[in-house]
Design a protein around this motif. Structure first.
Motif, mmCIF file in Angstrom:
data_model
loop_
_atom_site.group_PDB
_atom_site.id
_atom_site.type_symbol
_atom_site.label_atom_id
_atom_site.label_comp_id
_atom_site.label_asym_id
_atom_site.label_seq_id
_atom_site.Cartn_x
_atom_site.Cartn_y
_atom_site.Cartn_z
ATOM 1 N N THR A 224 36.759 36.432 38.225
ATOM 2 C CA THR A 224 38.128 36.152 37.799
ATOM 3 C C THR A 224 38.811 35.370 38.917
ATOM 4 O OG1 THR A 224 38.293 38.076 36.363
ATOM 5 C CG2 THR A 224 40.353 37.166 37.177
ATOM 6 N N PHE A 225 39.623 34.381 38.555
ATOM 7 C CA PHE A 225 40.210 33.442 39.504
ATOM 8 C C PHE A 225 41.738 33.547 39.484
ATOM 9 C CE2 PHE A 225 36.202 31.855 37.945
ATOM 10 C CZ PHE A 225 35.539 31.430 39.084
ATOM 11 N N TYR A 226 42.313 33.784 40.673
ATOM 12 C CA TYR A 226 43.763 33.845 40.834
ATOM 13 C C TYR A 226 44.186 32.582 41.582
ATOM 14 C CZ TYR A 226 43.053 38.759 39.694
ATOM 15 O OH TYR A 226 42.695 39.933 39.061
ATOM 16 N N GLY A 227 45.094 31.811 40.987
ATOM 17 C CA GLY A 227 45.458 30.529 41.584
ATOM 18 C C GLY A 227 46.949 30.355 41.760
ATOM 19 N N TYR A 228 47.300 29.498 42.723
ATOM 20 C CA TYR A 228 48.695 29.153 42.970
ATOM 21 C C TYR A 228 48.795 27.647 43.151
ATOM 22 C CZ TYR A 228 53.242 28.589 45.112
ATOM 23 O OH TYR A 228 54.514 28.171 45.367
ATOM 24 N N VAL A 229 49.771 27.033 42.463
ATOM 25 C CA VAL A 229 49.981 25.587 42.543
ATOM 26 C C VAL A 229 50.997 25.299 43.645
ATOM 27 C CG1 VAL A 229 50.696 23.510 41.312
ATOM 28 C CG2 VAL A 229 49.483 25.326 40.074
ATOM 29 N N PHE A 230 50.510 24.753 44.753
ATOM 30 C CA PHE A 230 51.380 24.421 45.871
ATOM 31 C C PHE A 230 52.119 23.119 45.604
ATOM 32 C CE2 PHE A 230 52.030 22.521 50.151
ATOM 33 C CZ PHE A 230 52.909 23.478 50.640
ATOM 34 N N GLU A 231 51.407 22.122 45.098
ATOM 35 C CA GLU A 231 52.013 20.852 44.685
ATOM 36 C C GLU A 231 51.500 20.518 43.296
ATOM 37 O OE1 GLU A 231 51.044 17.873 47.531
ATOM 38 O OE2 GLU A 231 52.372 18.667 49.089
ATOM 39 N N GLY A 232 52.393 20.215 42.389
ATOM 40 C CA GLY A 232 52.012 19.877 41.027
ATOM 41 C C GLY A 232 52.514 18.489 40.659
ATOM 42 N N PRO A 233 52.321 18.129 39.377
ATOM 43 C CA PRO A 233 51.761 18.971 38.326
ATOM 44 C C PRO A 233 50.245 19.088 38.428
ATOM 45 C CG PRO A 233 52.261 16.808 37.452
ATOM 46 C CD PRO A 233 52.780 16.825 38.868
ATOM 47 N N TYR B 203 51.687 29.949 38.968
ATOM 48 C CA TYR B 203 50.451 30.649 39.308
ATOM 49 C C TYR B 203 49.691 30.990 38.033
ATOM 50 C CZ TYR B 203 53.910 34.282 38.413
ATOM 51 O OH TYR B 203 54.916 35.019 37.870
ATOM 52 N N PHE B 204 48.413 31.368 38.207
ATOM 53 C CA PHE B 204 47.590 31.640 37.031
ATOM 54 C C PHE B 204 46.487 32.625 37.364
ATOM 55 C CE2 PHE B 204 45.789 27.884 39.128
ATOM 56 C CZ PHE B 204 44.440 28.184 39.202
ATOM 57 N N CYS B 205 45.911 33.191 36.304
ATOM 58 C CA CYS B 205 44.730 34.037 36.403
ATOM 59 C C CYS B 205 43.802 33.632 35.267
ATOM 60 C CB CYS B 205 45.121 35.512 36.296
ATOM 61 S SG CYS B 205 43.732 36.657 36.363
ATOM 62 N N MET B 206 42.560 33.275 35.584
ATOM 63 C CA MET B 206 41.583 32.825 34.595
ATOM 64 C C MET B 206 40.262 33.560 34.804
ATOM 65 S SD MET B 206 42.828 30.422 32.598
ATOM 66 C CE MET B 206 44.542 29.866 32.555
ATOM 67 N N LYS B 207 39.673 34.033 33.711
ATOM 68 C CA LYS B 207 38.433 34.798 33.844
ATOM 69 C C LYS B 207 37.195 34.009 33.447
ATOM 70 C CE LYS B 207 38.767 37.012 29.276
ATOM 71 N NZ LYS B 207 39.979 36.323 28.851
ATOM 72 N N GLY C 103 44.773 17.196 39.269
ATOM 73 C CA GLY C 103 46.077 16.894 39.838
ATOM 74 C C GLY C 103 46.598 17.996 40.735
ATOM 75 N N GLY C 104 47.536 17.624 41.598
ATOM 76 C CA GLY C 104 48.167 18.578 42.485
ATOM 77 C C GLY C 104 47.215 19.139 43.521
ATOM 78 N N ARG C 105 47.639 20.235 44.131
ATOM 79 C CA ARG C 105 46.780 20.958 45.066
ATOM 80 C C ARG C 105 47.276 22.389 45.190
ATOM 81 N NH1 ARG C 105 48.019 19.691 51.296
ATOM 82 N NH2 ARG C 105 50.270 19.357 51.224
ATOM 83 N N GLY C 106 46.357 23.278 45.586
ATOM 84 C CA GLY C 106 46.707 24.683 45.689
ATOM 85 C C GLY C 106 45.508 25.505 46.100
ATOM 86 N N ILE C 107 45.594 26.796 45.898
ATOM 87 C CA ILE C 107 44.499 27.695 46.260
ATOM 88 C C ILE C 107 44.010 28.446 45.027
ATOM 89 C CG2 ILE C 107 45.167 28.002 48.665
ATOM 90 C CD1 ILE C 107 46.351 30.739 47.870
ATOM 91 N N VAL C 108 42.731 28.823 45.061
ATOM 92 C CA VAL C 108 42.108 29.663 44.047
ATOM 93 C C VAL C 108 41.362 30.782 44.764
ATOM 94 C CG1 VAL C 108 40.380 29.792 42.213
ATOM 95 C CG2 VAL C 108 41.880 27.790 42.366
ATOM 96 N N LEU D 230 44.317 50.626 37.018
ATOM 97 C CA LEU D 230 44.265 51.144 38.371
ATOM 98 C C LEU D 230 43.030 50.645 39.096
ATOM 99 C CD1 LEU D 230 45.341 53.213 40.520
ATOM 100 C CD2 LEU D 230 43.834 54.881 39.430
ATOM 101 N N GLY D 231 43.209 50.094 40.295
ATOM 102 C CA GLY D 231 42.100 49.598 41.099
ATOM 103 C C GLY D 231 41.859 48.113 40.984
ATOM 104 N N ASP D 232 42.455 47.454 39.987
ATOM 105 C CA ASP D 232 42.241 46.018 39.787
ATOM 106 C C ASP D 232 42.924 45.192 40.876
ATOM 107 O OD1 ASP D 232 40.874 46.642 37.502
ATOM 108 O OD2 ASP D 232 42.358 45.835 36.102
ATOM 109 N N PRO D 233 42.491 43.950 41.084
ATOM 110 C CA PRO D 233 43.182 43.049 42.018
ATOM 111 C C PRO D 233 44.589 42.733 41.539
ATOM 112 C CG PRO D 233 41.003 42.213 41.420
ATOM 113 C CD PRO D 233 41.305 43.315 40.466
ATOM 114 N N CYS D 234 45.399 42.183 42.443
ATOM 115 C CA CYS D 234 46.742 41.752 42.068
ATOM 116 C C CYS D 234 47.160 40.580 42.956
ATOM 117 C CB CYS D 234 47.746 42.884 42.175
ATOM 118 S SG CYS D 234 47.873 43.656 43.801
ATOM 119 N N LEU D 235 48.111 39.806 42.448
ATOM 120 C CA LEU D 235 48.684 38.678 43.178
ATOM 121 C C LEU D 235 50.168 38.953 43.361
ATOM 122 C CD1 LEU D 235 47.875 35.835 44.293
ATOM 123 C CD2 LEU D 235 48.799 34.893 42.162
#
Length: 233
Positions: A43-52, A69-73, A80-85, A124-129
């Motif tokens: 599962t991928f947790y992402g944040y868009v630092f510069e968009g779109p 931000y997003f979460c994709m499984k 486009g843009g840049r950010g972290i996953v 309970l126990g799952d990741p979080c952002l």
């Protein structure tokens, strides 16, 4: 295990750090150009630092702006843009999109700081952002976390102080706080700091026998959470 409390990274395209041998296997990625993620079972947790930034999945296409931000499984592509996953290996989460990140935290934290759950644990126990908010003139109490943290500065400035050194924090700075690494955050007069932070585990969240749907289902004046005979096995 890495004995340092803190590691920081250049904002570069690709894999930045591999924590796959951790109790909560995690990989830290960044994107500065078009890329895709196809790892099954993550599962991928992402944040868009510069968009779109455009997210393309097998069934949908989404356009996100900065501070979203997003979460994709499942597999997806970023354009486009840049950010972290942040990839949580071996965990199947729930797809979601959100933002922009607000200017204040909804939960009280420590030393005048606040926090908001951006992507909460489904169980309970799952990741979080999270988003962490540090007002100006904060000198936080030194502390540790039992599991690693991934952070990215999205606004303001400050520093992270560890037993080894003091590290400057500016927008776009990506870092990891290692398990049990002693650290604290500082801000200066006139400068607040906002950080997006990923936790690979959580001691908070719903359980099969304790969640709003079952708690608020009432049978003859009694919550279904207290009636074992009718609970789904």
């Amino acid at each position: 295990m890495n004995k340092l409390a803190y590691t920081e990274f250049e904002f570069a395209n690709g894999l930045l750090y591999d924590y796959s041998d951790n109790d909560y296997p995690t990989r830290l990625h960044a994107w500065t150009e078009d890329c895709s993620f196809k790892e099954e079972g993550s599962t991928f947790y992402g944040y868009v630092f510069e968009g779109p930034t455009e997210i393309t999945t097998a069934n949908n296409r989404y356009q996100l702006l900065a501070r979203q931000y997003f979460c994709m499984k499942d597999g997806f592509a970023l354009s486009g843009g840049r950010g972290i996953v942040i990839e949580r290996v071996g965990f199947r989460g729930m797809d979601s999109l959100g933002g922009p990140v607000e200017d204040w935290g909804r939960l009280k934290y420590i030393d005048g700081c606040t926090d908001s759950l951006l992507v909460p644990p489904v169980k309970l126990g799952d990741p979080c952002l999270n988003a962490l908010f540090f007002p100006e003139n904060i000198d936080q109490t030194a502390h540790t976390h039992p599991s690693m943290r991934v952070g990215m500065v999205i606004e303001g400035s400050g520093s992270c102080v560890t037993p080894e050194a003091e590290y400057d924090l500016i927008p776009g700075k990506i870092f990891i706080i290692h398990p049990d690494g002693t650290h604290r955050f500082r801000t200066r007069a006139g400068a607040k700091l906002t950080v997006v932070a990923y936790h690979p585990d959580s001691d908070f969240g719903p359980k099969d026998e304790d969640h709003p749907m079952i708690n608020r289902t009432i049978v003859d004046g009694v919550s279904a959470a207290k009636i074992e005979d009718i609970r789904t096995v």
